[in-house]
Design a protein around this motif. Structure first.
Motif, PDB file in Angstrom:
ATOM      1  N   THR A  45      57.969  21.593 -90.037  1.00  0.00           N
ATOM      2  CA  THR A  45      57.216  21.345 -88.808  1.00  0.00           C
ATOM      3  C   THR A  45      57.726  20.090 -88.121  1.00  0.00           C
ATOM      4  N   LEU A  46      57.946  19.035 -88.892  1.00  0.00           N
ATOM      5  CA  LEU A  46      58.458  17.784 -88.329  1.00  0.00           C
ATOM      6  C   LEU A  46      59.819  18.002 -87.673  1.00  0.00           C
ATOM      7  N   ARG A  47      60.692  18.735 -88.340  1.00  0.00           N
ATOM      8  CA  ARG A  47      62.030  18.984 -87.802  1.00  0.00           C
ATOM      9  C   ARG A  47      61.973  19.844 -86.535  1.00  0.00           C
ATOM     10  N   ALA A  48      60.991  20.732 -86.450  1.00  0.00           N
ATOM     11  CA  ALA A  48      60.825  21.527 -85.234  1.00  0.00           C
ATOM     12  C   ALA A  48      60.381  20.640 -84.073  1.00  0.00           C
ATOM     13  N   ILE A  49      59.494  19.703 -84.339  1.00  0.00           N
ATOM     14  CA  ILE A  49      59.063  18.765 -83.304  1.00  0.00           C
ATOM     15  C   ILE A  49      60.246  17.929 -82.827  1.00  0.00           C
ATOM     16  N   ALA A  50      61.135  17.570 -83.773  1.00  0.00           N
ATOM     17  CA  ALA A  50      62.314  16.778 -83.429  1.00  0.00           C
ATOM     18  C   ALA A  50      63.375  17.596 -82.698  1.00  0.00           C
ATOM     19  N   GLY A  51      63.313  18.923 -82.816  1.00  0.00           N
ATOM     20  CA  GLY A  51      64.338  19.761 -82.212  1.00  0.00           C
ATOM     21  C   GLY A  51      65.457  20.119 -83.170  1.00  0.00           C
ATOM     22  N   LEU A  52      65.278  19.808 -84.447  1.00  0.00           N
ATOM     23  CA  LEU A  52      66.300  20.110 -85.458  1.00  0.00           C
ATOM     24  C   LEU A  52      66.135  21.509 -86.039  1.00  0.00           C
ATOM     25  N   GLU A  53      64.984  22.110 -85.840  1.00  0.00           N
ATOM     26  CA  GLU A  53      64.735  23.511 -86.229  1.00  0.00           C
ATOM     27  C   GLU A  53      64.203  24.257 -85.014  1.00  0.00           C
ATOM     28  N   GLN A  54      64.554  25.518 -84.903  1.00  0.00           N
ATOM     29  CA  GLN A  54      64.122  26.325 -83.773  1.00  0.00           C
ATOM     30  C   GLN A  54      62.865  27.108 -84.142  1.00  0.00           C
ATOM     31  N   ALA A  55      61.878  27.091 -83.272  1.00  0.00           N
ATOM     32  CA  ALA A  55      60.664  27.872 -83.493  1.00  0.00           C
ATOM     33  C   ALA A  55      60.976  29.363 -83.353  1.00  0.00           C
ATOM     34  N   THR A  56      60.458  30.165 -84.287  1.00  0.00           N
ATOM     35  CA  THR A  56      60.580  31.613 -84.176  1.00  0.00           C
ATOM     36  C   THR A  56      59.667  32.128 -83.071  1.00  0.00           C
ATOM     37  N   SER A  57      58.462  31.545 -83.013  1.00  0.00           N
ATOM     38  CA  SER A  57      57.518  31.863 -81.940  1.00  0.00           C
ATOM     39  C   SER A  57      56.564  30.680 -81.779  1.00  0.00           C
ATOM     40  N   GLY A  58      55.839  30.680 -80.672  1.00  0.00           N
ATOM     41  CA  GLY A  58      54.913  29.581 -80.404  1.00  0.00           C
ATOM     42  C   GLY A  58      55.573  28.490 -79.577  1.00  0.00           C
ATOM     43  N   ASP A  59      54.783  27.462 -79.249  1.00  0.00           N
ATOM     44  CA  ASP A  59      55.236  26.411 -78.341  1.00  0.00           C
ATOM     45  C   ASP A  59      55.028  25.028 -78.927  1.00  0.00           C
ATOM     46  N   ILE A  60      55.937  24.109 -78.546  1.00  0.00           N
ATOM     47  CA  ILE A  60      55.812  22.682 -78.833  1.00  0.00           C
ATOM     48  C   ILE A  60      55.773  21.981 -77.481  1.00  0.00           C
ATOM     49  N   LEU A  61      54.722  21.193 -77.248  1.00  0.00           N
ATOM     50  CA  LEU A  61      54.556  20.535 -75.954  1.00  0.00           C
ATOM     51  C   LEU A  61      54.423  19.028 -76.132  1.00  0.00           C
ATOM     52  N   ASP A  63      53.095  15.983 -73.911  1.00  0.00           N
ATOM     53  CA  ASP A  63      52.336  15.697 -72.682  1.00  0.00           C
ATOM     54  C   ASP A  63      52.249  16.922 -71.781  1.00  0.00           C
ATOM     55  N   GLY A  64      52.030  18.078 -72.399  1.00  0.00           N
ATOM     56  CA  GLY A  64      51.847  19.314 -71.649  1.00  0.00           C
ATOM     57  C   GLY A  64      53.128  20.017 -71.248  1.00  0.00           C
ATOM     58  N   LYS A  65      54.304  19.400 -71.504  1.00  0.00           N
ATOM     59  CA  LYS A  65      55.578  19.997 -71.134  1.00  0.00           C
ATOM     60  C   LYS A  65      56.200  20.691 -72.342  1.00  0.00           C
ATOM     61  N   ARG A  66      56.561  21.950 -72.175  1.00  0.00           N
ATOM     62  CA  ARG A  66      57.176  22.712 -73.264  1.00  0.00           C
ATOM     63  C   ARG A  66      58.579  22.171 -73.537  1.00  0.00           C
ATOM     64  N   VAL A  67      58.839  21.832 -74.819  1.00  0.00           N
ATOM     65  CA  VAL A  67      60.119  21.216 -75.165  1.00  0.00           C
ATOM     66  C   VAL A  67      60.948  22.092 -76.110  1.00  0.00           C
ATOM     67  N   ASN A  68      60.521  23.327 -76.346  1.00  0.00           N
ATOM     68  CA  ASN A  68      61.223  24.202 -77.298  1.00  0.00           C
ATOM     69  C   ASN A  68      62.719  24.271 -77.052  1.00  0.00           C
ATOM     70  N   ASP A  69      63.126  24.285 -75.785  1.00  0.00           N
ATOM     71  CA  ASP A  69      64.535  24.486 -75.452  1.00  0.00           C
ATOM     72  C   ASP A  69      65.283  23.171 -75.211  1.00  0.00           C
ATOM     73  N   LEU A  70      64.617  22.042 -75.412  1.00  0.00           N
ATOM     74  CA  LEU A  70      65.275  20.756 -75.217  1.00  0.00           C
ATOM     75  C   LEU A  70      65.998  20.326 -76.492  1.00  0.00           C
TER      76      LEU A  70
END
Length: 354
Positions: A45-61, A63-70
């Protein structure tokens, strides 16, 4: 700083689900600690928040901005790992300012930030030294300074103290909590060490089997666990669990003669089927005299605390006290410390649920 929202976050590796439909909000400036056994999904979960792992589904935001693709570099996060990675050929000062030089920041601004972070982390005497000359705790402090000097919106810490000797760990734990409060940066900290979680967290995010089990302040998660897992994972020695057997007038503690009467039980609990009693060792008392059927089997002392064991249904249980009665040979339960759990689901039974 930033508020972080995880919405229906799921991460799979082939047929294995590492993070299973997680929903959570970490507030701006909060110190949230992910706690749980190895392999429960907290680091993923921590690595997904950092962008080191890709989410299979769902969103990471953020301040309300989706960062999944950053990319990680686009999320304004800083991360400190379990094992410190410093450049051995650079001085401590050069290690700390390295990310600022990589950005091409002006020398005057770099000097200002170095002065500031040196004061915060009290590193003035070490700046000219090399990493190899510092003890492990000091090297971890340098890694934290290097992360913080970038002014990240989110600070992510993956078991940063677990590789440090115990004598340095206590000191670093206190310093880390103090620094986070001073900096006010949104912080997510991963650990399997409940002492770290209880002493550092504004809220603990307890995970097991890829899911969030309970999210609560340290005191609440200790005194009001939501499940058998939460009750036993938090606390040392662990919470005792005793099967309750329905009998006339109440519930009996396993094969012992002790019966909890209806007045000691939540309303309607005797009609729920299989129930377990949970009680922490601190809520057991040694007493003298007759009439207490739970006999003490063994005792030993560490400092002011005395530990004792007793048996119910061939299960060895443990209690602690402060040597209030040196010769006491029986055990009694503190009613306020008794908790009740559904034996099938493992969930705690509250009066409302009962």
């Amino acid at each position: 700083m930033a508020r972080i929202d995880l919405k229906d976050l799921t991460i799979r590796f082939g047929g294995f689900t590492a993070v299973d439909n997680v929903n959570l909000t970490v507030n701006d400036g909060e110190f949230a600690v992910y706690l749980g056994p190895s392999g429960c999904g907290k680091t993923t979960t921590l690595r997904a928040i950092a962008g080191l792992e890709q989410a299979t589904s769902g969103d990471i935001l953020f301040d309300g901005k989706r960062v999944n693709d950053l990319k990680p570099s686009e999320r304004n996060i800083a991360m400190v790992f379990q094992f410190v990675s410093l450049y051995p050929n650079l001085s401590i000062a050069e290690n700390i300012i390295f990310p600022l030089k990589a950005r091409g920041m002006a020398k005057a601004e770099i000097a200002r930030k170095l002065d500031w972070v040196t004061g915060v982390f009290k590193l003035g005497d070490e700046l000219k030294r090399r990493p190899a000359a510092l003890p492990p705790g000091a090297r971890q402090k340098v890694a934290l300074a290097r992360a913080v000097i970038r002014d990240p919106a989110v600070l992510l810490l993956d078991e940063p103290l677990s590789a440090i000797d115990e004598q340095f760990r206590e000191e670093m734990r206190w310093e880390l909590g103090h620094l986070q409060r001073e900096l006010g940066v949104t912080t997510i900290y991963v650990t399997h060490d409940q002492r770290e979680a209880m002493s550092l967290a504004d809220r603990i995010v307890l995970m097991n089997h890829s899911k969030i089990v309970q999210v609560a302040e340290p005191d609440r998660i200790f005194f009001q666990p939501s499940s058998v897992f939460a009750g036993q994972f938090i606390g040392s020695p662990s919470m005792n669990l005793i099967d309750l057997v329905p009998v006339a007038g109440g519930l009996r503690l396993g094969d012992s003669p002790v019966v909890l009467s209806q007045s000691e039980l939540p309303p309607g609990i005797t009609a729920r089927g299989a129930v377990k009693l949970g009680i922490r060792p601190r809520d057991l008392r040694l007493v003298s005299g007759e009439g207490h059927a739970l006999a003490v089997e063994d005792t030993f002392s560490v400092g002011r605390e005395r530990f004792f064991t007793f048996t119910v249904s061939d299960q060895i249980l443990q209690g602690t006290d402060h040597r209030t009665q040196p010769g006491a040979g029986s055990v009694t339960l503190v009613p306020e410390g008794m908790m009740f759990f559904d034996a099938e689901t493992g969930l705690r039974i509250t009066e409302a649920a009962a």
